[in-house]
Design a protein around this motif. Sequence first.
Motif, PDB file in Angstrom:
ATOM      1  N   MET A 317       0.832  -1.204   0.000  1.00  0.00           N
ATOM      2  CA  MET A 317       0.000   0.000   0.000  1.00  0.00           C
ATOM      3  C   MET A 317       0.867   1.255   0.000  1.00  0.00           C
ATOM      4  N   THR A 318       0.452   2.255  -0.756  1.00  0.00           N
ATOM      5  CA  THR A 318       1.223   3.492  -0.852  1.00  0.00           C
ATOM      6  C   THR A 318       0.490   4.652  -0.199  1.00  0.00           C
ATOM      7  N   ARG A 319       1.257   5.619   0.224  1.00  0.00           N
ATOM      8  CA  ARG A 319       0.689   6.825   0.813  1.00  0.00           C
ATOM      9  C   ARG A 319       0.457   7.903  -0.246  1.00  0.00           C
ATOM     10  N   ARG A 320       1.300   7.884  -1.275  1.00  0.00           N
ATOM     11  CA  ARG A 320       1.091   8.797  -2.406  1.00  0.00           C
ATOM     12  C   ARG A 320       0.184   8.103  -3.419  1.00  0.00           C
ATOM     13  N   ASP A 321      -0.665   8.900  -4.067  1.00  0.00           N
ATOM     14  CA  ASP A 321      -1.612   8.359  -5.032  1.00  0.00           C
ATOM     15  C   ASP A 321      -2.299   7.114  -4.465  1.00  0.00           C
ATOM     16  N   PRO A 322      -2.914   7.240  -3.279  1.00  0.00           N
ATOM     17  CA  PRO A 322      -3.469   6.053  -2.616  1.00  0.00           C
ATOM     18  C   PRO A 322      -4.613   5.402  -3.377  1.00  0.00           C
ATOM     19  N   TRP A 323      -5.191   6.124  -4.339  1.00  0.00           N
ATOM     20  CA  TRP A 323      -6.307   5.569  -5.115  1.00  0.00           C
ATOM     21  C   TRP A 323      -5.875   4.316  -5.882  1.00  0.00           C
ATOM     22  N   VAL A 324      -4.605   4.261  -6.239  1.00  0.00           N
ATOM     23  CA  VAL A 324      -4.092   3.086  -6.948  1.00  0.00           C
ATOM     24  C   VAL A 324      -4.172   1.842  -6.063  1.00  0.00           C
ATOM     25  N   ASN A 325      -4.205   2.055  -4.747  1.00  0.00           N
ATOM     26  CA  ASN A 325      -4.327   0.907  -3.839  1.00  0.00           C
ATOM     27  C   ASN A 325      -5.605   0.114  -4.088  1.00  0.00           C
ATOM     28  N   MET A 326      -6.646   0.780  -4.606  1.00  0.00           N
ATOM     29  CA  MET A 326      -7.880   0.055  -4.929  1.00  0.00           C
ATOM     30  C   MET A 326      -7.607  -1.039  -5.957  1.00  0.00           C
ATOM     31  N   LEU A 327      -6.748  -0.732  -6.924  1.00  0.00           N
ATOM     32  CA  LEU A 327      -6.416  -1.706  -7.955  1.00  0.00           C
ATOM     33  C   LEU A 327      -5.566  -2.832  -7.367  1.00  0.00           C
ATOM     34  N   ARG A 328      -4.624  -2.457  -6.525  1.00  0.00           N
ATOM     35  CA  ARG A 328      -3.765  -3.476  -5.910  1.00  0.00           C
ATOM     36  C   ARG A 328      -4.584  -4.442  -5.056  1.00  0.00           C
ATOM     37  N   THR A 329      -5.474  -3.890  -4.253  1.00  0.00           N
ATOM     38  CA  THR A 329      -6.242  -4.757  -3.358  1.00  0.00           C
ATOM     39  C   THR A 329      -7.258  -5.602  -4.123  1.00  0.00           C
ATOM     40  N   THR A 330      -7.737  -5.097  -5.263  1.00  0.00           N
ATOM     41  CA  THR A 330      -8.650  -5.901  -6.073  1.00  0.00           C
ATOM     42  C   THR A 330      -7.945  -7.138  -6.611  1.00  0.00           C
ATOM     43  N   VAL A 331      -6.735  -6.949  -7.135  1.00  0.00           N
ATOM     44  CA  VAL A 331      -5.966  -8.089  -7.642  1.00  0.00           C
ATOM     45  C   VAL A 331      -5.625  -9.047  -6.507  1.00  0.00           C
ATOM     46  N   ALA A 332      -5.231  -8.496  -5.360  1.00  0.00           N
ATOM     47  CA  ALA A 332      -4.873  -9.340  -4.220  1.00  0.00           C
ATOM     48  C   ALA A 332      -6.076 -10.126  -3.713  1.00  0.00           C
ATOM     49  N   CYS A 333      -7.234  -9.483  -3.665  1.00  0.00           N
ATOM     50  CA  CYS A 333      -8.450 -10.163  -3.228  1.00  0.00           C
ATOM     51  C   CYS A 333      -8.810 -11.286  -4.197  1.00  0.00           C
ATOM     52  N   MET A 334      -8.699 -11.003  -5.478  1.00  0.00           N
ATOM     53  CA  MET A 334      -8.974 -12.036  -6.473  1.00  0.00           C
ATOM     54  C   MET A 334      -8.043 -13.228  -6.285  1.00  0.00           C
ATOM     55  N   ALA A 335      -6.754 -12.949  -6.076  1.00  0.00           N
ATOM     56  CA  ALA A 335      -5.780 -14.020  -5.902  1.00  0.00           C
ATOM     57  C   ALA A 335      -6.074 -14.832  -4.644  1.00  0.00           C
ATOM     58  N   ALA A 336      -6.466 -14.148  -3.570  1.00  0.00           N
ATOM     59  CA  ALA A 336      -6.790 -14.856  -2.330  1.00  0.00           C
ATOM     60  C   ALA A 336      -7.996 -15.760  -2.527  1.00  0.00           C
ATOM     61  N   GLY A 337      -9.006 -15.256  -3.238  1.00  0.00           N
ATOM     62  CA  GLY A 337     -10.189 -16.070  -3.495  1.00  0.00           C
ATOM     63  C   GLY A 337      -9.880 -17.263  -4.372  1.00  0.00           C
ATOM     64  N   VAL A 338      -9.129 -17.040  -5.452  1.00  0.00           N
ATOM     65  CA  VAL A 338      -8.746 -18.131  -6.345  1.00  0.00           C
ATOM     66  C   VAL A 338      -7.848 -19.125  -5.612  1.00  0.00           C
ATOM     67  N   GLY A 339      -7.013 -18.620  -4.707  1.00  0.00           N
ATOM     68  CA  GLY A 339      -6.114 -19.485  -3.954  1.00  0.00           C
ATOM     69  C   GLY A 339      -6.792 -20.313  -2.890  1.00  0.00           C
ATOM     70  N   GLY A 340      -8.073 -20.030  -2.617  1.00  0.00           N
ATOM     71  CA  GLY A 340      -8.828 -20.856  -1.688  1.00  0.00           C
ATOM     72  C   GLY A 340      -8.889 -20.363  -0.263  1.00  0.00           C
ATOM     73  N   ALA A 341      -8.630 -19.076  -0.018  1.00  0.00           N
ATOM     74  CA  ALA A 341      -8.722 -18.548   1.343  1.00  0.00           C
ATOM     75  C   ALA A 341     -10.146 -18.682   1.859  1.00  0.00           C
ATOM     76  N   ASP A 342     -10.277 -19.027   3.136  1.00  0.00           N
ATOM     77  CA  ASP A 342     -11.606 -19.156   3.747  1.00  0.00           C
ATOM     78  C   ASP A 342     -12.206 -17.798   4.072  1.00  0.00           C
ATOM     79  N   ALA A 343     -11.355 -16.860   4.479  1.00  0.00           N
ATOM     80  CA  ALA A 343     -11.797 -15.498   4.791  1.00  0.00           C
ATOM     81  C   ALA A 343     -10.825 -14.530   4.142  1.00  0.00           C
ATOM     82  N   VAL A 344     -11.342 -13.398   3.665  1.00  0.00           N
ATOM     83  CA  VAL A 344     -10.503 -12.402   3.000  1.00  0.00           C
ATOM     84  C   VAL A 344     -10.812 -11.028   3.570  1.00  0.00           C
ATOM     85  N   THR A 345      -9.767 -10.320   3.963  1.00  0.00           N
ATOM     86  CA  THR A 345      -9.888  -8.931   4.394  1.00  0.00           C
ATOM     87  C   THR A 345      -9.227  -8.042   3.362  1.00  0.00           C
TER      88      THR A 345
END
Length: 621
Positions: A317-345
Motif C-alpha cells: 500500500m502506498t501513501r502517495r496516489d493512494p487511489w491506486v491501492n484500490m487496484l492493488r487490493t482488487t488483484v490481491a483479493c482475487m488471488a486470495a479467493g482463487v487461492g482458496g482462502a476461507d476469509a478475505v480482508t
Amino acid sequence: MTVLPDDGLSLAAEFPDATHEQWQRLVEGVLRKSGKEVSGEAAEDALSTPIEDGLTTRPLYTAPPDRAVIDTGFPGFAPFVRGGRPEGTTANGWDVRQRLAGTDPVRVNEAALADLENGVTSLWLTVGRHGLPIEGLARALDGVYLDLAPITLDAGAQYAEAARALLRLFTESAVAPEAARASLGADPLGHEARTGEAVDAADAVELAVEAAAGWPGVRALTVDALPYHEAGGSAAEELGLSLATGVAYLRALTEAGLSTEAALGQLEFRYAATADQFLTIAKLRAARRLWARIAEASGAPEAGAQLQHAVTSPVMMTRRDPWVNMLRTTVACMAAGVGGADAVTVLPFDNELGLPDAFARRISRNTSTILLEESHLARVIDPAGGSYYVERLTDELAHAAWGFFQTLEKAGGQAAALRSGLVAERLAATWAARSKKLAKRREPITGVSEFPLLSEKPVVREPAPAVPTGGLPRVRRDEAYEALRARSDAHLAATGARPRIFLAALGPAAAHTARATFASNLFQAGGIEPVHVPVSVDPTTAAEAYAASGADGMAVLCSSDTLYEEQAAAVSEALRAAGATTVFLAGRPGTAETSVDEYVFAGCDAVAVLSSVLDRMGVPS
C-alpha cells in the motif's frame, strides 16, 4: 458449400504437434534481432525472471515430457492443495471479513453495523492497548447478531482478557455455545515478533482447551504471518515461519492434553495477499499442502485442513496516489479467493494514511462483492488448479518454505529463532535485496516510482491508533520514495515551489520523447519538478530556456544517441554558461562522448541519484 466433418471438436486435428525445441528456435530468432546470440535452454533462460526464494519464473510452462503431474488430490481431502473443504467457497463465497481498528466503541459500532448491512460477513476487531478498549467491546458489538456474524479478535498481549470478554458477551447475549463463531486471536509468538516482548502462552493453551471442550465454533489461536511479511519476508519465509509457529502451538496444546485432532482444530492461519496474483495463489495452496504434511507427521492426516484468513498486503500500500491501492487490493483479493482462502480482508485504500473513512470501507467490502457476485469467482473450486505454471510454482514454493521451516526447527523452533536474531537477520537480508530492486525501479510502484503526480492533493485522514513496535520492523515498498517526497513537500511549504530540474529535449519528438518521459518520471519520483522545453532546442535557445526555468542548478539532456553525438557537448556548455552546475544525460554511460557530468538510465539507483540531487539543490533532509 464446405461441409465440416462430423467428428466433434477436433479443431487441431490437422495441425502437426510442435515441440519445445521448435519453440526455443523461434525464440532464438527473436532474441537475435535484439543482439542476443543465445540458443536452446539459454534462449529460454534469457526470457526467464528470477524471483525471491531462489525461484525463477519461466516464459513458458507445458506438461513435462513424461506427462507426470503433481498429485494435488481433491478439495476437502489431504493434502488439501485444492481446498480445505469439499464444497470450497461455492456455497456462499469466502467470508468477507472487515477490519475495524478504531478506539471509540460508539463509532466502531456504527461502522460495524454499516459493514454487516452491506455485504460484510464477519468482523475483525483490534482490541486492547492499540485499539478498542476491552471494556468497550460489548458497546462496539451492540446490535450485532453474534450467532450470525463471526468475530475475530486481535488483542496482542491482552488476548486472554479480550477473549474472556467476548466469551462472556456470548453468554450474556444468550448465544448457544454451538452457535458461537469466533477466532480469539491468541498469538503469543506473533506478539513477540511484533514487539520483542515475550508473552506466556499458558493462557492461550487454557483458552484452547476450554474452546475445544465447550465452544465448537471457536478457535483460540491465530498463527499470524503478517509480522514476517511486514518485516520484508518473502513468500517462502512467510510460510516457513507460519509452519514453525503452528508446530510450536501444536506441541503446547497436545502437551496440555488435547488430542492432535482437537489441537489442529484450534488454529487459524493468517497470510498476506499481494498484487502478485500467481504468487499469492501458489502461496495459499502451498500453505495447505505443507500444513497437511505436518498433520500427517503428527498422526492426524485427515484433520490437517488449514483454515486460512488472507489479508491484502500492507507492504504494497502506498501513501502517495493512494487511489491506486484500490487496484492493488482488487488483484490481491482475487488471488486470495482463487487461492482458496476461507476469509478475505481487503484493507481500505487509505489504510496507510490513518483511520479509513466510510467511503474507503465501502470500496473495500464491495471489492469482494463484485468478485463474488459479478465475476462469479467462487463458482469453481480451485480455478487455477491444473495450470502448469500454478502447479509448478506451488510445488517449488512449498519446497523452499519447507527448507526454511527445517532451518527454524534445527535452530530450536520458532521462539528460539526469534530470540536468537535468526529470523530478524534472514528477513532483513531479504528486504535489503528487494530494496535494491525498488531503488532501481526494477520493481515499479505505480504512482510513486512510476508515473507520479506531483500536483496531487494529499488525502488526509484521522490518525489511527499507534501500532505495536519494538520487535521486527514494519517496512513499506514506498518508504524510500516517501522520504524523498517529504523533503520536496517541506521545500514547497518553505519556499512556495518544488525543487526543479531543466529537461532539454534535443531534436524532433521522435528522438527525445522516450528518454524525456523516462527522465520526467524519474525525477518526479523524488519530488523534483521537471521543467520541459516546449520545442526542440539548440545551444542558444537551451541556455535562454534554462535561465527562465527557475531550475535549481540541474539540467538533463534527452534525445537519441545520434543527436547526443552531434549536439550534447555544445548544449551542455551553453547550459553551464547559463548557470547549470550539473548536467545529466538520459542514457547509459558510454552512450556518447560528451561533456555531461552524470548519467541517468533504466536500472540506475534512482533513490541514490534523487537523494544526491536534492542534497545539491540545498533541500534539507
